[in-house]
Design a protein around this motif. Sequence first.
Motif, PDB file in Angstrom:
ATOM      1  N   LEU A  82      -4.039  -3.773   7.212  1.00  0.00           N
ATOM      2  CA  LEU A  82      -3.098  -3.029   6.367  1.00  0.00           C
ATOM      3  C   LEU A  82      -3.103  -1.563   6.776  1.00  0.00           C
ATOM      4  O   LEU A  82      -4.100  -0.856   6.590  1.00  0.00           O
ATOM      5  CB  LEU A  82      -3.493  -3.152   4.883  1.00  0.00           C
ATOM      6  CG  LEU A  82      -3.667  -4.568   4.330  1.00  0.00           C
ATOM      7  CD1 LEU A  82      -4.004  -4.525   2.835  1.00  0.00           C
ATOM      8  CD2 LEU A  82      -2.409  -5.397   4.550  1.00  0.00           C
ATOM      9  N   LYS A  83      -1.990  -1.138   7.379  1.00  0.00           N
ATOM     10  CA  LYS A  83      -1.814   0.285   7.703  1.00  0.00           C
ATOM     11  C   LYS A  83      -0.905   0.853   6.631  1.00  0.00           C
ATOM     12  O   LYS A  83       0.242   0.394   6.483  1.00  0.00           O
ATOM     13  CB  LYS A  83      -1.140   0.432   9.071  1.00  0.00           C
ATOM     14  CG  LYS A  83      -2.123   0.575  10.208  1.00  0.00           C
ATOM     15  CD  LYS A  83      -1.402   0.824  11.516  1.00  0.00           C
ATOM     16  CE  LYS A  83      -1.047   2.305  11.677  1.00  0.00           C
ATOM     17  NZ  LYS A  83      -0.731   2.629  13.088  1.00  0.00           N
ATOM     18  N   ILE A  84      -1.439   1.817   5.896  1.00  0.00           N
ATOM     19  CA  ILE A  84      -0.668   2.333   4.773  1.00  0.00           C
ATOM     20  C   ILE A  84      -0.690   3.847   4.794  1.00  0.00           C
ATOM     21  O   ILE A  84      -1.754   4.460   4.928  1.00  0.00           O
ATOM     22  CB  ILE A  84      -1.271   1.797   3.450  1.00  0.00           C
ATOM     23  CG1 ILE A  84      -0.876   0.321   3.298  1.00  0.00           C
ATOM     24  CG2 ILE A  84      -0.815   2.623   2.250  1.00  0.00           C
ATOM     25  CD1 ILE A  84      -1.474  -0.343   2.108  1.00  0.00           C
ATOM     26  N   TYR A  86       0.514   6.986   2.358  1.00  0.00           N
ATOM     27  CA  TYR A  86       1.025   7.218   1.003  1.00  0.00           C
ATOM     28  C   TYR A  86       1.082   8.708   0.706  1.00  0.00           C
ATOM     29  O   TYR A  86       0.130   9.443   0.969  1.00  0.00           O
ATOM     30  CB  TYR A  86       0.143   6.516  -0.035  1.00  0.00           C
ATOM     31  CG  TYR A  86       0.732   6.604  -1.431  1.00  0.00           C
ATOM     32  CD1 TYR A  86       1.952   6.002  -1.730  1.00  0.00           C
ATOM     33  CD2 TYR A  86       0.082   7.321  -2.440  1.00  0.00           C
ATOM     34  CE1 TYR A  86       2.501   6.090  -2.996  1.00  0.00           C
ATOM     35  CE2 TYR A  86       0.631   7.412  -3.717  1.00  0.00           C
ATOM     36  CZ  TYR A  86       1.847   6.792  -3.981  1.00  0.00           C
ATOM     37  OH  TYR A  86       2.400   6.887  -5.231  1.00  0.00           O
ATOM     38  N   LEU A  93       5.407   5.112  -0.047  1.00  0.00           N
ATOM     39  CA  LEU A  93       4.467   4.341   0.781  1.00  0.00           C
ATOM     40  C   LEU A  93       5.199   3.819   2.008  1.00  0.00           C
ATOM     41  O   LEU A  93       6.302   3.279   1.891  1.00  0.00           O
ATOM     42  CB  LEU A  93       3.897   3.182  -0.052  1.00  0.00           C
ATOM     43  CG  LEU A  93       2.777   2.310   0.553  1.00  0.00           C
ATOM     44  CD1 LEU A  93       1.972   1.663  -0.576  1.00  0.00           C
ATOM     45  CD2 LEU A  93       3.294   1.231   1.484  1.00  0.00           C
ATOM     46  N   SER A  94       4.592   4.009   3.182  1.00  0.00           N
ATOM     47  CA  SER A  94       5.128   3.299   4.339  1.00  0.00           C
ATOM     48  C   SER A  94       3.980   2.520   4.949  1.00  0.00           C
ATOM     49  O   SER A  94       2.850   3.009   5.048  1.00  0.00           O
ATOM     50  CB  SER A  94       5.794   4.245   5.326  1.00  0.00           C
ATOM     51  OG  SER A  94       4.882   5.221   5.744  1.00  0.00           O
ATOM     52  N   GLY A  95       4.262   1.306   5.324  1.00  0.00           N
ATOM     53  CA  GLY A  95       3.174   0.441   5.764  1.00  0.00           C
ATOM     54  C   GLY A  95       3.545  -0.457   6.924  1.00  0.00           C
ATOM     55  O   GLY A  95       4.715  -0.757   7.161  1.00  0.00           O
ATOM     56  N   THR A  97       1.904  -4.109   8.000  1.00  0.00           N
ATOM     57  CA  THR A  97       0.918  -5.156   7.724  1.00  0.00           C
ATOM     58  C   THR A  97       0.914  -6.144   8.872  1.00  0.00           C
ATOM     59  O   THR A  97       1.970  -6.638   9.268  1.00  0.00           O
ATOM     60  CB  THR A  97       1.275  -5.889   6.413  1.00  0.00           C
ATOM     61  OG1 THR A  97       1.128  -4.979   5.324  1.00  0.00           O
ATOM     62  CG2 THR A  97       0.361  -7.092   6.187  1.00  0.00           C
ATOM     63  N   TRP A 195       2.158  -3.933  -3.061  1.00  0.00           N
ATOM     64  CA  TRP A 195       1.810  -2.937  -2.023  1.00  0.00           C
ATOM     65  C   TRP A 195       1.677  -3.474  -0.614  1.00  0.00           C
ATOM     66  O   TRP A 195       1.666  -2.706   0.328  1.00  0.00           O
ATOM     67  CB  TRP A 195       0.635  -2.079  -2.446  1.00  0.00           C
ATOM     68  CG  TRP A 195      -0.652  -2.784  -2.788  1.00  0.00           C
ATOM     69  CD1 TRP A 195      -0.928  -3.452  -3.959  1.00  0.00           C
ATOM     70  CD2 TRP A 195      -1.843  -2.859  -2.002  1.00  0.00           C
ATOM     71  NE1 TRP A 195      -2.208  -3.945  -3.935  1.00  0.00           N
ATOM     72  CE2 TRP A 195      -2.809  -3.578  -2.741  1.00  0.00           C
ATOM     73  CE3 TRP A 195      -2.204  -2.365  -0.742  1.00  0.00           C
ATOM     74  CZ2 TRP A 195      -4.074  -3.843  -2.269  1.00  0.00           C
ATOM     75  CZ3 TRP A 195      -3.479  -2.620  -0.264  1.00  0.00           C
ATOM     76  CH2 TRP A 195      -4.398  -3.351  -1.038  1.00  0.00           C
ATOM     77  N   PHE A 196       1.573  -4.789  -0.435  1.00  0.00           N
ATOM     78  CA  PHE A 196       1.628  -5.315   0.949  1.00  0.00           C
ATOM     79  C   PHE A 196       2.136  -6.751   0.947  1.00  0.00           C
ATOM     80  O   PHE A 196       1.955  -7.480  -0.025  1.00  0.00           O
ATOM     81  CB  PHE A 196       0.269  -5.194   1.667  1.00  0.00           C
ATOM     82  CG  PHE A 196      -0.814  -6.136   1.162  1.00  0.00           C
ATOM     83  CD1 PHE A 196      -1.646  -5.774   0.113  1.00  0.00           C
ATOM     84  CD2 PHE A 196      -1.006  -7.388   1.762  1.00  0.00           C
ATOM     85  CE1 PHE A 196      -2.656  -6.629  -0.338  1.00  0.00           C
ATOM     86  CE2 PHE A 196      -2.018  -8.248   1.325  1.00  0.00           C
ATOM     87  CZ  PHE A 196      -2.840  -7.865   0.261  1.00  0.00           C
ATOM     88  N   ILE A 212      -5.772   3.886   5.994  1.00  0.00           N
ATOM     89  CA  ILE A 212      -5.004   4.527   4.929  1.00  0.00           C
ATOM     90  C   ILE A 212      -4.870   6.013   5.220  1.00  0.00           C
ATOM     91  O   ILE A 212      -5.869   6.720   5.372  1.00  0.00           O
ATOM     92  CB  ILE A 212      -5.716   4.337   3.570  1.00  0.00           C
ATOM     93  CG1 ILE A 212      -6.146   2.869   3.390  1.00  0.00           C
ATOM     94  CG2 ILE A 212      -4.819   4.775   2.426  1.00  0.00           C
ATOM     95  CD1 ILE A 212      -7.277   2.698   2.395  1.00  0.00           C
TER      96      ILE A 212
END
Length: 489
Positions: A82-84, A86, A93-95, A97, A195-196, A212
């Motif tokens: 999980l690359k998050i 915030y 939030l940009s992520g 996964t 969130w993911f 994170i």
Amino acid sequence: MIMASGRLAVVATAVLIGTIGATGCSASRGDSGATTAVADGSAPGDEVAVEQHQGRAGAAGIGDPDFPNDGNGGYDVGHYRLKIEYDPERKHLSGVTTVEAKATQNLSRFDLDLSGFTVGKVTVNGAAARFSRSGDELVVTPSRTIPDRSAFTVEVTYAGQPKPVRNSPNLGTYGFIPTSDGAFVTSEPNGARTWFPGNDHPADKARYDFEITVPEGVTALANGEQVGSPVTQGGKTTYTWRESHPMASYLATVTMGRFELREGKTASGIKNFAAVDPRYSGSLNELYNQSGRITEYWSKVFGPYPFSSTGGVIDDFPAGYALENQTKPMYGGFNPGDDVIAHELAHQWFGDSLSIRRWKDLWLNEGFATYAEWLWSEHKGNASAERIFRNRYAVDSGAAIWKYAPGRAKPDDLFNDSVYTRGAMTLHALRQRIGDPAFFKLLKTWNAEHRYGYVTTPEFVALAERISGKQLDGLFDAWLFTAKKPTTW
Ligand code: TRP
Ligand code: ZN
């Protein structure tokens, strides 16, 4: 789960032969149409080959009838990355996964659970995949069918303002909850999707890596251990965490904010990590000490601590509840007493290391953690479990707790007091019936036999009978499955 028709079952076997024989278990090289047809004894290009090429769509749910769309069918996740990033100010939030999974059928299409956000891109094994949204389902169609049993990698790029589940009638507010300085992330039962993208049900646990990125000065906490030191660059800091034991999606967290930290080891050498919002400065040492002490005690009563560290986090979001996030229970807006800490840490054994396969067995989490509170009270020389049991049992036979059978948690009232208190009473009734030596041996054996795995109520009943040598269906029927006050056991 979806039943394969006879014809499709034959096709699945053929694909398996073709896949192993011709290309090995690799999704990216799994285009085995012609090989399959030969292995199957039929001509290339006939209906069978076409059908296997198409595969089947994975189910929209993992097979928990109480939560039909939670989790997904057709694959099993082994690992999430999980690359998050915030930004608390913009609540943005940009992520990215990355899901590493294994197909459990020929997969022409599969779902991930995701609530909100804009999905920018999905790839499967590095190749762009088509996707669509339908409620909380992100439906992914890879460019080619993923063969049964092959490993595959999905990457989802997404962004937006996280929207937790708010004021749900029986579950409150949960998921990724933005706070003034970050976010309070507690996702039970199905808020990981806020969130993911993932397989959001405890019946599919996986290992997690977290990366994170937050504004400099904000601390990001996640499960397990920090990998290396945080890296600050251009006003942003990236924290890297790793949970290397299997974890249910609802136990994952990326709580962020301003935190004061204390790190060290418990008496027997287990890593201990406590964090508090500055508003709870005065509670840091108490949280650290009690968490350490209680972890030590439960290790004696329940068996070795299952994870790489213990501890806890107090944030200032006024949730008024706590959640047993793996390795880092979270306390939302209150200074937890040792009874609450004892409860959340007991969950590390019952709920986290041992996970329920379906939500109706929730008493295996909450009944056990509540009974742990009673054991802790007894251990400290306060009220004994027997005394607390009698107190609770004395409640009038018309009371609500007797109308709710805790062995079958109801999806529209999952966290009913009966699941907690009557669940705990069930364990005490069992203890009275089989005696202390068998009872405590049972708790340890239950844990040892299912460490990092999945459990159901019938398995617990069977083990209790095996260890005690007694027939206990009457006891469990009366305490768990009857909507009236038990009178004998
Ligand atoms: N499992 C929590 C406990 O008893 C309670 C809980 C249920 C919860 N749903 C939640 C906590 C959602 C936080 C968020 O310890
Ligand atoms: Zn609990």
